[in-house]
Design an enzyme around this catalytic site. Structure first.
Site, PDB file in Angstrom:
ATOM      1  N   GLU A  69       0.819  -1.355   0.014  1.00 30.33           N
ATOM      2  CA  GLU A  69       0.116  -0.023   0.137  1.00 30.33           C
ATOM      3  C   GLU A  69       0.922   1.338  -0.044  1.00 30.33           C
ATOM      4  O   GLU A  69       0.590   2.228  -0.750  1.00 30.33           O
ATOM      5  CB  GLU A  69      -0.854   0.052   1.067  1.00 30.33           C
ATOM      6  CG  GLU A  69      -2.190  -1.146   1.078  1.00 30.33           C
ATOM      7  CD  GLU A  69      -1.780  -2.403   1.242  1.00 30.33           C
ATOM      8  OE1 GLU A  69      -0.707  -2.582   1.875  1.00 30.33           O
ATOM      9  OE2 GLU A  69      -2.809  -3.436   0.909  1.00 30.33           O
ATOM     10  N   HIS A  89     -11.155  -4.131  10.003  1.00 27.44           N
ATOM     11  CA  HIS A  89     -11.808  -4.110   8.332  1.00 27.44           C
ATOM     12  C   HIS A  89     -13.263  -3.433   8.419  1.00 27.44           C
ATOM     13  O   HIS A  89     -13.922  -3.597   7.837  1.00 27.44           O
ATOM     14  CB  HIS A  89     -12.117  -5.611   7.723  1.00 27.44           C
ATOM     15  CG  HIS A  89     -10.856  -6.234   7.263  1.00 27.44           C
ATOM     16  ND1 HIS A  89      -9.811  -6.582   8.009  1.00 27.44           N
ATOM     17  CD2 HIS A  89     -10.470  -6.338   6.092  1.00 27.44           C
ATOM     18  CE1 HIS A  89      -8.973  -7.076   7.175  1.00 27.44           C
ATOM     19  NE2 HIS A  89      -9.360  -6.824   6.138  1.00 27.44           N
TER      20      HIS A  89
END
Ligand SMILES: Cc1ncc(C[n+]2csc(CCOP(=O)(O)OP(=O)(O)O)c2C)c(N)n1
Ligand SMILES: [Mg+2]
Lengths: 331, 331
Positions: A60, A129
């Site tokens: 990322e 999440h």
């Protein structure tokens, strides 16, 4: 008017902008053949090829940094960050690099990039999440932050984001990907910094963002049955924020609740409430109330998770108390 | 332009490289003076001693080739074509600085010459450089990007993420590690396990080690690698062994606890890139020491004039404080 899912709306927005502008490309994990875990991007690689829909390794910070460099040199990259929770991994590239390049260079370099990611709990995905971290990036000058609340907004805001000359972070509510809404066939863009008054009312203003717009609308519906007329406003972008529309409404209703799925402490609800207090103090009949997510990591168990986000019942009850004058000296 | 024409084999090229190194040294000497006489706000990191790296590399690049620079970035900035006047103005926070005084020493860059900015985050520009290379490849500009960073930055994970992608995608980027033996107050061998070249080689990236005090060796190698990167044979890694003459920053005066005075004296006496190149030029009969002295005094005079100009120059108007946070969009 035809109705399409939020997922399809995002897909259309990206496809249209990629057809329109060769310099737009997209990169992220499993974005090409897989079309992302949420299948939002399905079909794009077939049209645009792997040169423009680029699958990356699970890196990322690396691919966000690459997008910043590409944006500085004539490209308009869209970064696909699979979960909003992964923002913590890319903070340097987004907040120290992308957000500051224009300022630090005295206006000579700019970063036209879009970071699309998501927010929203109650998917039973637990603490890493499920976060809604938009306040985190809204805190950083140089970033713009868009929070679409339906397929219509998702398309119009995404198109505007791609054309913007600055880094824009756009958070989609991952629970709404399959929700349908009327979306015109014809092209349209939704300008940043223009709130949408979803419902007019004179007794109280319910300001909801993203997922919380539906909550505010449902609460307004319930309140209407009791004779309380709630005005519902969706700011659509929190940076820039359409203060004018919010202030106008609050000056009319004299009461407001701000509802947002980010943690309540030091969050979006506090920021908006504070601006209303500062700029509409003499028009208020009650303190502006913040309703954010509980200040706990998002728990897994449904029995616990559902307690953490503002609900229609909670908003309705709070509005009722405000209108009844019960919150004036609230503890 | 053909590779042959670009080759630095004639007197003009040699003398330009010499002049650029002298310009960096002259700039740094004055920057140090400005600091010591409390005329410069903040701190700065001197490039003195490392001149052959920036000049050898940048002289192998075209104006539109890109570089990313570091906290020790004055040398890269000069070598990529910047003027003294705008650089000193930036150092002193003046309106006419390259970044209108908003960047200062650690963000100094002449953006119009392909310098994508100096970065105060160690390793922070590795993604940016890689992204610029991706952009160049996609848009077919033919530009090559050189990513400058120090030995200390090799400890950042970002480098491994972006090297992986650069290698997978065959990007025209050259990672140039200026190994000056120290990161702040720590010796390189204490922070770097194994060899640096092996790290690049693990990704299938061709790696080279070159004497960073030898401007011709640096330039020769870089020219070859730049030409190959332009043909799509990149990425590459170069480790340039070099030395910084000053402390980590201008305030790092008493430094015997981490670096011996003898060691410093030895590098200055025997490995100085300017002295040694000057000697080579006169030995080869390319120029005379009188001519080199004349060149030096010209540069000194230029630097003096630029300092005087910058000292007298205006600060930015206070109205500029919230300018350049966001780039404008076309109406
Ligand atoms: C991410 C980050 N960590 C720490 C620092 C503080 N810092 C500034 S320069 C530096 C040393 C860098 O060493 P190196 O990369 O070898 O470059 P050099 O200073 O030798 O040119 C450190 C630790 C920083 N600026 N950024
Ligand atoms: Mg070092």
């Amino acid at each position: 008017m035809r109705e399409i899912t939020l997922s399809k709306a995002v897909n259309e927005a990206i496809a249209e902008e990629m057809r329109r502008d060769e310099t737009v490309f997209l990169l992220g994990e499993d974005v090409a053949e897989a079309g992302t875990p949420f299948k939002v991007l399905s079909g794009l690689v077939e049209e645009f090829g792997t040169e423009r829909i680029i699958d990356t390794p699970i890196s990322e910070p690396g691919f966000t940094g690459i997008a910043v460099g590409a944006a500085l040199t004539g490209s308009r990259p869209i970064v696909d960050l699979m979960f909003g929770d992964f923002l913590f991994l890319i903070m340097d590239q987004l907040c120290n690099q992308a957000a500051k390049a224009y300022y630090m260079s005295g206006g000579k370099l700019n970063v036209p990039m879009v970071l699309r990611t998501n927010l929203g709990a109650t998917r039973r995905s637990a603490a890493q999440h499920s976060q809604s971290l938009h306040a985190l990036v809204a805190h950083i000058p140089g970033l713009k932050v868009a929070l679409p609340s339906s397929a219509y907004e998702a398309k119009g805001l995404m198109k505007t984001a791609i054309r913007d000359n600055n880094p824009v972070v756009i958070f989609e509510d991952k629970l709404m990907y399959q929700d349908k809404a009327p979306v015109p066939e014809e092209e349209y863009l939704i300008p940043f910094g223009v709130a949408n008054v979803k419902r007019e009312g004179k007794d109280i203003t319910l300001i909801g963002t993203s997922s919380m717009v539906q909550v505010a609308e449902a609460a307004a519906e319930a309140l209407a049955k009791e004779g309380i007329e709630a005005e519902v406003i969706d700011p659509r972008t929190i940076v820039p924020l359409d203060e004018e529309t919010l202030l106008k409404s609050v000056k009319k209703t004299s009461r407001a609740i701000v509802i947002d799925e980010g943690h309540q402490s030091y969050g979006v609800t506090g920021e908006i409430a504070s601006r209303l207090n500062e700029k509409a103090f003499y028009h208020l009949d009650a303190p502006v109330v913040r309703m954010g997510a509980m200040d706990v990591p998002v728990p897994f168990s449904p029995a616990l998770e559902d307690l953490t986000v503002p609900t229609v019942d909670a908003v309705t009850a709070m509005a009722r108390r405000l209108v009844a004058g019960e919150m004036i000296h609230a503890a | 332009m053909s590779a042959a024409r670009k080759k630095k084999t004639n007197t003009d090229d040699y003398l330009r490289m010499y002049r650029q190194m002298v310009r960096i040294r002259a700039f740094e000497d004055r920057a140090n003076q400005l600091y010591l006489s409390a005329k410069m706000p903040g701190l700065t990191h001197m490039y003195s001693g490392q001149e052959a790296v920036a000049v050898g590399i940048c002289e192998a690049l075209t104006e539109t080739d890109k570089i990313t620079s570091t906290h020790r970035g004055h040398g890269h900035c000069v070598a990529k074509g910047a003027n003294f006047k705008e650089m000193f103005c930036e150092l002193l926070g003046k309106e006419e600085g390259y970044c209108r005084g908003k960047g200062g020493s650690m963000h100094i860059a002449d953006q119009s010459n392909g310098n994508l900015g100096a970065n105060a985050i160690v390793g922070g520009s590795m993604g940016i450089a890689t992204g610029a290379a991706l952009s160049a490849k996609r848009l077919g500009t033919g530009d090559v990007t050189v990513c400058f960073f120090g030995d200390g930055a090799t400890a950042q994970g970002l480098w491994y993420e972006v090297m992986n992608m650069a290698a997978l995608w065959g990007l025209p980027v050259i990672y140039a590690c200026e190994n000056n033996g120290y990161s702040e107050y720590t010796k390189t061998e204490e922070i770097a396990a194994g060899s640096l070249t092996a790290r690049a080689e693990a990704f299938g990236i061709e790696a080279h080690v070159v004497d960073g005090q030898d401007v011709l060796a640096v330039n020769d190698l870089t020219q070859k690698l730049v030409a190959r990167a332009r043909k799509g044979e990149g990425p590459f890694f170069i480790q340039l062994d070099t030395y910084r003459y000053h402390g980590h920053h201008v305030g790092d005066i008493n430094r015997e606890y981490y670096r011996a005075k003898d060691e410093e004296a030895l590098w200055k006496a025997e490995r100085d890139p300017i002295v040694n190149f000057g000697k080579w030029l006169t030995d080869q009969g390319i120029t005379t020491s009188d001519d080199l002295d004349k060149l030096k005094s010209e540069v000194e005079a230029d630097a003096e004039a630029a300092v005087a100009y910058a000292e007298a120059a205006r600060y930015p108007d206070t109205r500029e404080v919230d300018m350049h946070v966001y780039a404008p969009n076309a109406a």
